[in-house]
Design a protein around this motif. Structure first.
Motif, mmCIF file in Angstrom:
data_model
loop_
_atom_site.group_PDB
_atom_site.id
_atom_site.type_symbol
_atom_site.label_atom_id
_atom_site.label_comp_id
_atom_site.label_asym_id
_atom_site.label_seq_id
_atom_site.Cartn_x
_atom_site.Cartn_y
_atom_site.Cartn_z
ATOM 1 N N GLY A 195 -36.651 -54.101 4.059
ATOM 2 C CA GLY A 195 -37.871 -54.643 3.444
ATOM 3 C C GLY A 195 -38.172 -53.959 1.892
ATOM 4 O O GLY A 195 -37.402 -52.768 1.853
ATOM 5 N N ILE A 196 -38.548 -54.499 0.895
ATOM 6 C CA ILE A 196 -38.484 -53.948 -0.413
ATOM 7 C C ILE A 196 -39.851 -53.627 -0.752
ATOM 8 O O ILE A 196 -40.834 -54.318 -0.340
ATOM 9 N N PRO A 197 -40.092 -52.560 -1.682
ATOM 10 C CA PRO A 197 -39.058 -51.528 -2.327
ATOM 11 C C PRO A 197 -38.388 -50.698 -1.075
ATOM 12 O O PRO A 197 -39.234 -50.369 -0.277
ATOM 13 N N ALA A 200 -34.905 -45.819 -0.302
ATOM 14 C CA ALA A 200 -33.480 -45.002 -0.855
ATOM 15 C C ALA A 200 -33.377 -45.606 -2.092
ATOM 16 O O ALA A 200 -32.640 -44.645 -2.972
ATOM 17 N N VAL A 201 -33.522 -46.691 -2.438
ATOM 18 C CA VAL A 201 -33.140 -47.489 -3.719
ATOM 19 C C VAL A 201 -34.120 -46.778 -4.801
ATOM 20 O O VAL A 201 -33.550 -46.404 -5.921
ATOM 21 N N SER A 202 -35.387 -46.764 -4.320
ATOM 22 C CA SER A 202 -36.303 -46.232 -5.378
ATOM 23 C C SER A 202 -35.862 -44.919 -5.776
ATOM 24 O O SER A 202 -36.054 -44.342 -6.888
ATOM 25 N N TYR A 239 -38.159 -53.033 -8.719
ATOM 26 C CA TYR A 239 -37.437 -51.909 -9.168
ATOM 27 C C TYR A 239 -37.323 -51.811 -10.789
ATOM 28 O O TYR A 239 -37.260 -52.672 -11.463
ATOM 29 N N GLN A 240 -37.444 -50.408 -11.097
ATOM 30 C CA GLN A 240 -37.154 -50.547 -12.604
ATOM 31 C C GLN A 240 -35.893 -50.522 -12.966
ATOM 32 O O GLN A 240 -35.730 -50.941 -14.386
#
Length: 324
Positions: A195-197, A200-202, A239-240
């Protein structure tokens, strides 16, 4: 079948303004544990926060347990080793039909749906320095991290990549660990399904420059034609690192419960969760979709009588034939 130790435990809190203690509590457990997935992924953040929320309001101590994800959660809830768990519809269907790689031939049919959670998008992340900006850019023989063994990503993403003609070396691990390996140059790509965000990606994009890679029209069509997924758009605001929406595919997630759990307990948990979405969103933004209107996204699991009672009382019809 082993799981790691319980990582989060919450007890009834005196700080909550009005906990609900007046229900019929016949047969209620003294405590409960929800099976999630690895740290650094959405399941753990969502599941541990939700367990705390339930514990605070219902006065039953509870917490989250790190597991291998949806496939293992189905097995643990079916056997009663855990009473609650989180799963996606694909692994849920395979487990119900006896096709789980963890227990081939075992039809895990003592698992009931409780409430809708959110969609799990399948997305690819690479370091910007790699030059990989599309799935077709992934070099031959690249090492790809697919998450914990038996997770939704590990179950479906390798097959998706093969369908798209990608030749790769497979790597498993927690999302946090794989994010670290990507940053250190030990793997080339991480194929996330969460699920987003995704925490780990952030975390990754705070520490380094990353490319969050979507699918072309042709790629998305090929995947939706061959897998139990639908097209999904990751908003640019997620996400940025995104400057425009990213088209991917996704699969629905549901909270599940062992079918033998007391009806009144499951009813109160469903009521609490479905009637306080603002509180759920404060736990994780993916809970924006944890709303009763999405109950119809479950076409796999039978409904627990306690959950079905809440939905039917509130205008969301669940037919008797779909209730365990």
């Amino acid at each position: 079948m082993k799981t790691q130790a319980i990582m989060a435990v919450a007890f009834a809190s005196t700080l909550v303004a009005s906990p609900v203690f007046a229900q019929d509590r016949a047969g209620w457990p003294d405590n409960f544990t929800v099976g999630t997935a690895s740290q650094g992924g959405t399941y753990f953040a969502y599941g541990s926060g939700w367990a705390n929320f339930v514990a605070e309001n219902l006065g039953v101590s509870g917490g989250a347990e790190i597991t291998g994800g949806p496939m293992q959660n189905m097995a643990l809830v079916h056997t009663g080793d855990l009473k609650f768990g989180l799963t996606t519809m694909g692994p849920g269907r395979e487990s119900m039909e006896g096709n789980s790689p963890l227990a081939p031939g075992m039809k895990m049919d003592n698992v009931c749906a409780m409430f809708p959670m959110y969609e799990t998008p399948f997305s690819v992340t690479a370091l910007s320095s790699s030059g990989i900006t599309a799935i077709s850019d992934i070099p031959d023989g690249a090492t790809i991290g697919f998450g914990p063994a038996g997770s939704t990503s590990d179950t479906y993403f390798p097959r998706m990549m093969e369908t798209l003609g990608v030749n790769f070396e497979r790597r498993n691990g927690s999302w946090s660990d794989l994010g670290g390996q990507l940053q250190d140059g030990l793997i080339d790509v991480v194929a996330f399904a969460a699920g987003i965000p995704i925490p780990a990606v952030s975390q990754l994009e705070v520490q380094t420059d990353v490319n969050i890679i979507g699918m072309t029209d042709a790629e998305a069509k090929k995947i939706t034609d061959n897998f139990p997924v639908s097209e999904f758009t990751i908003p640019a605001s997620t996400y940025q690192s995104l400057d425009k929406p990213s088209r991917v595919v996704s699969m629905w997630n549901f909270a599940m419960v062992n079918c033998d759990m007391p009806e009144s307990f499951v009813y109160e948990i469903t009521k609490l969760t479905m009637e306080q979405n603002e509180r759920m969103v404060s736990i994780h933004k993916a809970a924006r979709n944890s709303i009763p209107e999405n109950y119809g996204k479950n076409n796999v699991l039978p409904w627990h009588p306690g959950a079905a009672r809440w939905f039917n009382e509130n205008g969301y019809t669940i037919e008797a034939s779909k209730i365990k």
